[in-house]
Design an enzyme around this catalytic site. Structure first.
Site, mmCIF file in Angstrom:
data_model
loop_
_atom_site.group_PDB
_atom_site.id
_atom_site.type_symbol
_atom_site.label_atom_id
_atom_site.label_comp_id
_atom_site.label_asym_id
_atom_site.label_seq_id
_atom_site.Cartn_x
_atom_site.Cartn_y
_atom_site.Cartn_z
ATOM 1 N N CYS A 183 -3.647 1.721 6.602
ATOM 2 C CA CYS A 183 -3.843 0.664 7.160
ATOM 3 C C CYS A 183 -4.434 1.985 8.550
ATOM 4 O O CYS A 183 -5.582 1.022 9.357
ATOM 5 C CB CYS A 183 -2.543 0.071 8.317
ATOM 6 S SG CYS A 183 -1.448 0.783 8.736
ATOM 7 N N GLU A 228 3.134 -4.850 12.364
ATOM 8 C CA GLU A 228 2.402 -4.277 11.786
ATOM 9 C C GLU A 228 1.306 -4.518 10.793
ATOM 10 O O GLU A 228 1.252 -4.913 10.179
ATOM 11 C CB GLU A 228 2.996 -3.187 11.430
ATOM 12 C CG GLU A 228 2.205 -1.559 12.017
ATOM 13 C CD GLU A 228 1.175 -1.106 10.970
ATOM 14 O OE1 GLU A 228 0.400 -1.565 11.393
ATOM 15 O OE2 GLU A 228 1.526 -1.032 9.851
ATOM 16 N N ASN A 240 0.392 -1.316 0.079
ATOM 17 C CA ASN A 240 0.205 -0.206 -0.163
ATOM 18 C C ASN A 240 1.075 1.658 0.018
ATOM 19 O O ASN A 240 0.179 2.200 -0.351
ATOM 20 C CB ASN A 240 -1.381 -0.158 1.192
ATOM 21 C CG ASN A 240 0.073 -0.076 2.735
ATOM 22 O OD1 ASN A 240 0.820 -0.974 3.151
ATOM 23 N ND2 ASN A 240 -1.431 0.031 3.214
ATOM 24 N N GLU A 280 7.088 0.147 16.519
ATOM 25 C CA GLU A 280 7.633 1.010 15.459
ATOM 26 C C GLU A 280 8.070 2.697 15.820
ATOM 27 O O GLU A 280 6.741 2.948 16.104
ATOM 28 C CB GLU A 280 7.533 0.736 13.374
ATOM 29 C CG GLU A 280 7.648 -0.499 13.379
ATOM 30 C CD GLU A 280 6.921 -0.921 12.253
ATOM 31 O OE1 GLU A 280 6.401 -0.420 11.078
ATOM 32 O OE2 GLU A 280 7.880 -1.815 11.540
ATOM 33 N N GLY A 295 1.581 -6.375 7.273
ATOM 34 C CA GLY A 295 1.033 -6.460 6.260
ATOM 35 C C GLY A 295 -0.703 -6.922 6.936
ATOM 36 O O GLY A 295 -0.966 -6.288 8.297
ATOM 37 N N THR A 334 -1.903 -12.854 7.883
ATOM 38 C CA THR A 334 -0.557 -13.553 7.281
ATOM 39 C C THR A 334 0.380 -13.354 8.907
ATOM 40 O O THR A 334 1.522 -13.778 9.434
ATOM 41 C CB THR A 334 -0.344 -12.143 5.935
ATOM 42 O OG1 THR A 334 -1.295 -12.413 5.302
ATOM 43 C CG2 THR A 334 1.577 -13.145 5.678
HETATM 44 O O1 TXE Z 1 -1.146 -8.496 2.742
HETATM 45 P P1 TXE Z 1 -0.065 -9.719 2.824
HETATM 46 P P2 TXE Z 1 -2.095 -8.990 1.255
HETATM 47 C C1 TXE Z 1 -4.470 -5.658 5.278
HETATM 48 C C2 TXE Z 1 -5.634 -5.568 4.129
HETATM 49 C C3 TXE Z 1 -5.343 -6.314 2.836
HETATM 50 C C4 TXE Z 1 -5.002 -7.599 3.889
HETATM 51 C C5 TXE Z 1 -4.064 -9.033 2.787
HETATM 52 O O2 TXE Z 1 -7.094 -5.856 4.968
HETATM 53 O O3 TXE Z 1 -6.926 -6.913 2.301
HETATM 54 O O4 TXE Z 1 -4.348 -7.473 4.879
HETATM 55 O O5 TXE Z 1 -3.435 -7.592 1.549
HETATM 56 C C6 TXE Z 1 3.651 -11.015 2.269
HETATM 57 N N1 TXE Z 1 5.442 -15.484 4.730
HETATM 58 N N2 TXE Z 1 -3.612 -5.331 4.632
HETATM 59 O O6 TXE Z 1 -2.718 -10.566 0.521
HETATM 60 O O7 TXE Z 1 0.291 -11.176 2.035
HETATM 61 C C7 TXE Z 1 3.968 -10.406 0.894
HETATM 62 O O8 TXE Z 1 4.525 -11.013 0.148
HETATM 63 C C8 TXE Z 1 6.056 -14.283 4.799
HETATM 64 C C9 TXE Z 1 -3.063 -3.483 5.662
HETATM 65 O O9 TXE Z 1 -1.279 -7.804 -0.038
HETATM 66 O O10 TXE Z 1 0.351 -10.356 4.477
HETATM 67 C C10 TXE Z 1 4.048 -9.056 1.137
HETATM 68 O O11 TXE Z 1 5.225 -8.731 1.448
HETATM 69 N N3 TXE Z 1 5.452 -13.180 4.115
HETATM 70 C C11 TXE Z 1 -1.518 -3.580 5.718
HETATM 71 C C12 TXE Z 1 3.823 -8.623 3.305
HETATM 72 O O12 TXE Z 1 3.204 -10.190 3.591
HETATM 73 C C13 TXE Z 1 4.539 -13.033 3.852
HETATM 74 C C14 TXE Z 1 -0.681 -3.934 3.901
HETATM 75 C C15 TXE Z 1 2.199 -8.422 3.524
HETATM 76 O O13 TXE Z 1 1.177 -9.176 2.306
HETATM 77 C C16 TXE Z 1 3.723 -14.648 3.091
HETATM 78 C C17 TXE Z 1 -0.863 -4.652 3.301
HETATM 79 C C18 TXE Z 1 4.227 -15.479 3.840
HETATM 80 N N4 TXE Z 1 3.681 -16.943 4.338
HETATM 81 C C19 TXE Z 1 -2.001 -4.608 3.745
HETATM 82 N N5 TXE Z 1 2.748 -13.998 2.768
HETATM 83 C C20 TXE Z 1 -1.369 -2.446 6.664
HETATM 84 N N6 TXE Z 1 -1.070 -3.165 8.107
HETATM 85 O O14 TXE Z 1 -0.732 -1.747 6.318
HETATM 86 C C21 TXE Z 1 2.926 -12.844 2.670
HETATM 87 N N7 TXE Z 1 3.556 -12.191 3.157
#
Ligand code: TXE
Length: 485
Positions: free
Chosen positions: A286, A252, A154, A466, A230, A234
């Site tokens: 977020c 976070e 994001n 953080e 993320g 996850t």
């Molecule tokens: O995020 P992911 P996604 C929220 C938001 C969104 C949802 C899913 O609601 O719709 O999360 O988004 C890495 N081991 N936020 O699926 O999967 C991935 O490659 C290690 C909130 O896109 O959480 C990326 O680099 N790493 C948020 C990172 O995790 C892994 C921002 C985030 O991806 C992994 C984004 C694994 N098994 C989404 N699987 C915020 N807090 O700002 C994925 N990743």
């Protein structure tokens, strides 16, 4: 602009193709077409990155703090000098408005390096005088070694550098994994680091999907700590892999943040800022205030004014400076957001769509992932629209009767990242800001950030903080030394 159509890894100061031999399509979300390819790394790539980080560690961790700070400041210079190129790359990857990338996100990436260059040189650790026992204690904070920073799509460069800068400032060497959806600016960062004189191996950038590259990072025994931003699901997975190995982690995660509007607020300021709070970056922050809770006495007026202001937002080509709402980041995310729109149209939780409510079409971008800024009135907080993080340009409105009711509604979710309170009554502001479940509370403002302050969430929004000394502490191991005299 440097060619970012093929995004390779950056390991030991050199760009290299993935050892896995695997690639992913890099999609332009505004046009819905393949615009390049990105390395999909596997275990061998992570192993190479960890080895490079370990080889660089002895020298980097022993450099005088001021020398490390100098390099970090040069990286900030490099980011600033390539502002247009980085902003264009961010806009292309994420579908976000170019003005946002140019005026907020890329400048903040430079600030992250500048701030941590200064913070590390000003950092001090604890001293305890054990009076009566003839002893002194002092705490040394030593860098950990090879650490991992996993960041989302994001705010790609902004959030990646928010982790990488403090890790490097404290003498660690980093394996950074940006989101596979938005890898271009991280790719360019490698070159900027080389130009700034960062020794090879201090920052290694490995691209790829969570299931391959990310998972290999989590399972790598020689990585000493994982800093992750993320989604909450996850995040739970990260904890389930890293915690049993007794390695350090910080999370976070998502939010479902209340934006509380009291009748005694500065109405115009609350109204104007709430539009930004709701729809900035297409609601993909977020910290966005996705649940707007309004005091009953001003509910109808605020509702009408908010709808009117929202309708004025300019949705369109992310590359145009006038655009305020761009595309969502990917097709799967667009489809997820569209499911919530359907839920709203079906009347879930007594939902009534007041504005928007559908995917948007933009001339020349017919295949793009655009969604109209959407306002939904809900009858209860206990509905999916008010309980789940949508992460799109969708907000709900609900009235509250009094302060107690406002606090109950604010806290009635599994998340606890941020809250915004609009009121000009000091006593109320003090009471409400203490009572809400949130790691960050903004009063009469939103997203005003001082990089020295702790940042993070409670409940399902994360573990750890953080920012400021919290990041410097996370990326070091405290060791107490007790000297008897
Ligand atoms: O995020 P992911 P996604 C929220 C938001 C969104 C949802 C899913 O609601 O719709 O999360 O988004 C890495 N081991 N936020 O699926 O999967 C991935 O490659 C290690 C909130 O896109 O959480 C990326 O680099 N790493 C948020 C990172 O995790 C892994 C921002 C985030 O991806 C992994 C984004 C694994 N098994 C989404 N699987 C915020 N807090 O700002 C994925 N990743």
């Amino acid at each position: 602009m440097n060619d970012t159509s093929t995004v390779t890894n950056f390991i030991g100061g050199e760009y290299c193709e993935p050892r896995s031999g695997n690639w992913l399509d890099n999609i332009d979300p505004a046009r819905g077409v393949v615009a390049g390819r990105v390395a999909n790394s596997g275990r061998d790539d992570i192993e190479a990155a960890v080895t490079a980080a370990e080889s660089a560690f002895a020298r980097w961790s022993q450099l005088p703090m001021a020398r490390r700070a100098l390099v970090l400041n040069r990286i900030a210079d490099g980011i600033e000098s390539r502002l247009d190129e980085l902003a264009a790359a961010e806009c292309l990857d994420g579908g976000k408005p170019i003005t946002r990338a140019k005026t907020i996100e890329i400048p903040r990436a430079a600030s992250n390096f500048r701030y941590y260059a200064a913070a590390a040189t000003q950092f001090s650790s604890e001293f305890h005088d054990s009076i009566g026992h003839s002893a002194i204690n002092y705490t040394v904070r030593q860098p950990l070694g090879a650490v991992a920073c996993i960041s989302p799509w994001n705010l790609p460069l902004y959030l990646l550098t928010w982790k990488v800068a403090p890790a490097m400032a404290m003498g660690n060497c980093v394996i950074a994994k940006p989101s596979e959806l938005t890898p271009r600016t991280a790719y360019l960062l490698g070159e900027i680091c080389n130009e700034a004189g960062l020794p090879a191996g201090v920052l290694n950038i490995v691209h790829g999907e969570g299931a391959s590259a990310g998972q290999a990072i989590l399972e790598h025994q020689r990585i000493k700590a994982v800093s992750f931003t993320g989604g909450s699901e996850t995040g739970k997975h990260v904890a389930s892999v890293v915690a049993p190995q007794l390695r350090k982690f910080s999370l976070e995660l998502g939010g479902k943040n209340p934006n509380l509007i009291f009748a005694d607020c500065d109405y115009q300021k609350a109204l104007q800022t709430s539009v930004f709070t709701a729809f900035a970056n297409q609601g993909q922050i977020c910290l966005c205030g996705s649940r707007i809770l309004i005091e009953q006495s001003i509910y109808e007026t605020f509702k009408q004014d908010f709808i009117e202001r929202t309708k004025q937002l300019v949705l369109g080509d992310p590359g145009l400076e006038s655009t305020q709402i761009g595309a969502l980041v990917s097709k799967p995310h667009f489809e997820k957001v569209c499911e919530y729109l359907e839920l709203a149209r079906s009347g879930e939780g007594g939902a009534k769509v007041l504005c928007g409510g559908r995917p948007a079409t933009v001339d020349g971008f017919e295949q793009g992932y655009f969604v109209e800024p959407t306002i939904i009135e809900v009858a209860t907080n206990q509905c999916r629209l008010n309980q789940e993080e949508i992460f799109g340009p969708i907000v709900t409105l609900m009235p509250f009767t009094d302060e107690q009711h406002a606090i109950e509604l604010a806290n009635d979710v599994s998340f606890g990242l941020s809250a915004t309170v609009w009121s000009n009554q000091n006593d109320r502001v003090m009471r409400v800001s203490r009572a809400v479940d949130a790691g960050v509370v903004w009063v009469n403002t939103w997203l005003m950030r001082d990089l020295r302050t702790p940042f993070g969430g409670m409940k399902s929004s994360g573990v750890g903080r953080e920012g400021g000394v919290d990041s410097l502490r996370f990326f070091t191991e405290p060791k107490n030394v007790c000297i008897s005299y």
